[in-house]
Motif scaffolding. Structure first.
Motif, PDB file in Angstrom:
ATOM      1  N   PRO A   1      -3.606 -11.779   8.700  1.00 45.95           N
ATOM      2  CA  PRO A   1      -2.843 -11.962   7.461  1.00 45.95           C
ATOM      3  C   PRO A   1      -3.342 -13.192   6.721  1.00 45.95           C
TER       4      PRO A   1
ATOM      5  N   GLY B   1      -3.932 -10.473   0.621  1.00 41.61           N
ATOM      6  CA  GLY B   1      -2.910 -10.631   1.644  1.00 41.61           C
ATOM      7  C   GLY B   1      -3.362 -10.525   3.081  1.00 41.61           C
TER       8      GLY B   1
ATOM      9  N   LEU C   1       1.934  -7.280   9.129  1.00 40.39           N
ATOM     10  CA  LEU C   1       2.014  -7.419   7.681  1.00 40.39           C
ATOM     11  C   LEU C   1       3.269  -6.707   7.182  1.00 40.39           C
TER      12      LEU C   1
ATOM     13  N   HIS D   1      -0.751  -7.824  -0.281  1.00 40.53           N
ATOM     14  CA  HIS D   1       0.645  -7.965   0.125  1.00 40.53           C
ATOM     15  C   HIS D   1       1.519  -7.914  -1.122  1.00 40.53           C
ATOM     16  N   ASP D   2       2.807  -7.659  -0.949  1.00 39.60           N
ATOM     17  CA  ASP D   2       3.724  -7.562  -2.080  1.00 39.60           C
ATOM     18  C   ASP D   2       3.673  -8.802  -2.965  1.00 39.60           C
TER      19      ASP D   2
ATOM     20  N   SER E   1       4.253  -5.904   4.181  1.00 40.13           N
ATOM     21  CA  SER E   1       4.044  -4.921   3.120  1.00 40.13           C
ATOM     22  C   SER E   1       2.564  -4.831   2.785  1.00 40.13           C
ATOM     23  N   ALA E   2       2.152  -3.635   2.392  1.00 39.79           N
ATOM     24  CA  ALA E   2       0.777  -3.397   1.935  1.00 39.79           C
ATOM     25  C   ALA E   2       0.874  -2.488   0.720  1.00 39.79           C
TER      26      ALA E   2
ATOM     27  N   ARG F   1       4.737   0.832   0.798  1.00 35.50           N
ATOM     28  CA  ARG F   1       4.378  -0.497   1.291  1.00 35.50           C
ATOM     29  C   ARG F   1       3.788  -0.473   2.699  1.00 35.50           C
TER      30      ARG F   1
ATOM     31  N   ASN G   1      -0.133  -2.173   8.929  1.00 38.14           N
ATOM     32  CA  ASN G   1       0.966  -3.143   8.856  1.00 38.14           C
ATOM     33  C   ASN G   1       1.343  -3.657  10.237  1.00 38.14           C
TER      34      ASN G   1
END
Length: 545
Positions: A138, A126, A101, A120-121, A103-104, A80, A96
């Motif tokens: 973001p 995202g 951010l 994003h998650d 999560s990636a 992530r 991140n």
């Protein structure tokens, strides 16, 4: 390639003169996983002209590496996290951190190589990140809902994603200016080979294969939760899903070719396919290298996540929580005997030093839960991380955090593509287990009981005082009338104290911290009857039967 022991080839540079490899970092720290998704730290090296240069240290195991169209930047994702490596000077941007951010999980490049489009998650489009000024935005700061580039299909045709709401996405074909030309279908894009693509559904449930995006008719390969998937260099598809639930930490690795489909058990959820397609390395609690596409073991060495009794304690906790979640997501009512037998593999009622009834508590809770007829029993996934573990001889205490994800689909809905249109939900919670070792095996014997906490000692002392009051002639140490009536019922009887649990009451649930709990629940036994003595931080105790 001149590889060191443990090297895992990741990719070649566009000019094929440099190869990038990763190797597990030393020394490793405990990953803290109980079940579900996890990764291990690696170091990244570049090998060229006989030289070996380390360009990154302690980053998560890399599951996706993609060059920018101009061949200058290498995007690497895993655990992530997303990093962008400048191949000119080996500088590394932690995306991140720079974009704030959390999560990636996936990314794509813009045609001009200046922008990285990040998934994003829970938000497919995202974030965006500019590799030249090292800045990004973001999703919540992006005003326009424009398509995100995810991969190149041909010279002026690209794969992209558009969102209709944060968690709902559609894969599309775009030109180099970002103009949508055609819709491919609902889902989250994951890989492309020629005109074929892979997509996953809502919440990462379900994997679909589209043989030709120009005539998109997908084939659903599985409806299970997908950790990772991609096309193989020599043809075929590889992906990982959760394995059998229970005390063991298991995952399934599947390869699909034109000739056959084969699945093997592996020790981790993520993998790296060699650039030449000969081998796949699995990131798990074993060092595993398998041949492709046969999935024959080439190298294997145990690398336990935990040692000794700690490993056994966590295995017991894993079995207890997976059994609990499986029955929570059931679509019909369980047989009493089958439920109790399954729970007794990991939970037990004990009498020393006081009566503790984890097995009975969980059994009664699950029996009283209504069946979730609106959910498919297979469409859920659980992650778990250790918060703390204390071991004292044949006793232990464990606190863990969990996040559960599920696809909201009625169990009578037989359409497999519902996974790509459904709502993905979930919740997060923490659990505190008191555990005991009996005949060489560990069991959960208490829920939110915190055996060595200061609060437990205080409540035990207050309980002893209450019992002594019941044996004497003093006034009832309670406030409300109902509790006074119960007090009179048990007054003069032989009373013994049982387990002490700590609760929070925003919505009544067992607390994961004795220190932060609002109430303590004590079982009192008088003859054949069991009563519940409740202590509040704000009030005097009350009594209920």
């Amino acid at each position: 390639m001149d590889l060191d022991p443990g090297d895992m080839p990741l990719c070649y540079s566009p000019d094929l003169k440099t190869v990038y490899v990763m190797n597990y970092s030393r020394p490793e720290q405990e990953v803290g996983v109980i079940l579900g998704d996890y990764t291990r730290p690696v170091d990244l090296y570049r090998l060229d002209n006989g030289q070996r240069t380390r360009v990154a240290s302690g980053i998560p195991f890399i599951t996706l590496a993609r060059w920018s169209p101009d061949g200058r930047y290498l995007g690497i994702a895993g655990g992530r996290q997303l990093h962008v490596l400048n191949s000119d000077d080996n500088s590394l941007d932690p995306v991140n951190k720079l974009v704030n951010l959390p999560s990636a999980v996936f990314f794509g490049w813009s045609p001009d190589s200046k922008t990285v489009y990040v998934e994003h998650d829970y938000v497919v489009n995202g974030a965006v990140f500019n590799v030249e000024n090292h800045e990004g935005l973001p999703a919540y700061r992006i005003k326009d809902n424009f398509p995100f580039f995810k991969a190149m299909l041909s010279d002026n045709l690209f794969i992209g994603t558009v969102t209709h709401e944060p968690s709902t996405s559609e894969t599309v074909l775009m030109d180099g200016e970002g103009q949508v030309q055609k819709s491919v279908g609902a889902g989250k894009f994951r890989d492309v080979a020629g005109n074929s693509i892979l997509q996953v559904g809502k919440g990462d449930f379900g994997l679909a294969f589209y043989a030709d995006v120009n005539t998109p008719e997908g084939v659903l390969l599985t409806d299970r939760f997908i950790y990772q998937c991609q096309f193989l260099p020599q043809g075929g598809i590889i992906y990982t899903t959760p394995g059998e639930t229970g005390a063991e930490l298991n995952y399934d690795l599947t390869v699909v070719t034109q000739k056959e489909q084969k699945t093997v058990k592996v020790s981790g959820p993520h993998f790296n396919v060699w650039p030449d397609g000969r081998f796949v390395d699995v990131c798990g609690y074993r060092t595993e290298r398998l041949s492709l596409p046969e999935l024959a073991v080439v190298q294997q060495q145990d690398c336990p996540l935990y040692e000794g009794e700690k490993d056994k304690i966590i295995a017991c906790a894993r079995g207890a929580i997976t059994t609990y979640i499986e029955y929570c997501h059931r679509s019909n009512n369980p047989y009493d005997q089958a439920l109790k037998q399954e729970l007794s593999r990991y939970c037990v009622d004990t009498r020393e030093p006081v009566e503790q009834v984890a097995l009975t508590d969980i059994y009664e809770e699950l029996k009283s839960r209504p069946a979730l007829s609106h959910l498919r029993s297979v469409a859920h996934h659980l992650n778990g991380q250790i918060k703390s573990v204390e071991i004292h001889g044949d006793r232990a205490a464990l606190v863990a955090g969990f996040s559960s994800r599920h696809a909201v689909i009625r169990s009578d809905d037989t359409d497999p593509w519902s996974l790509f249109r459904s709502t993905a939900g979930g919740w997060a919670f923490e659990t505190a287990y008191e555990m005991i070792k009996l005949d060489g095996n560990w069991y959960v014997t208490g829920l939110s009981t915190f055996p060595r906490s200061r609060e437990r000692s205080e409540i035990a002392e207050l309980t002893d005082g209450f019992i002594n009051s019941c044996r004497g002639d003093g006034p009832a140490p309670v406030r409300d009338e109902q509790s006074r009536q119960f007090y009179e019922q048990i007054r003069g009887k032989e009373i013994r104290a049982g387990q002490i649990q700590f609760w929070n009451m925003s919505e009544p649930h067992r607390s994961s911290s004795a220190e932060q709990s609002k109430f303590a629940l004590v079982y009192l036994y008088a003859g054949e009857a069991r009563y519940e003595l409740v202590f509040s931080r704000e009030q005097n105790p009350g009594l209920a039967n």
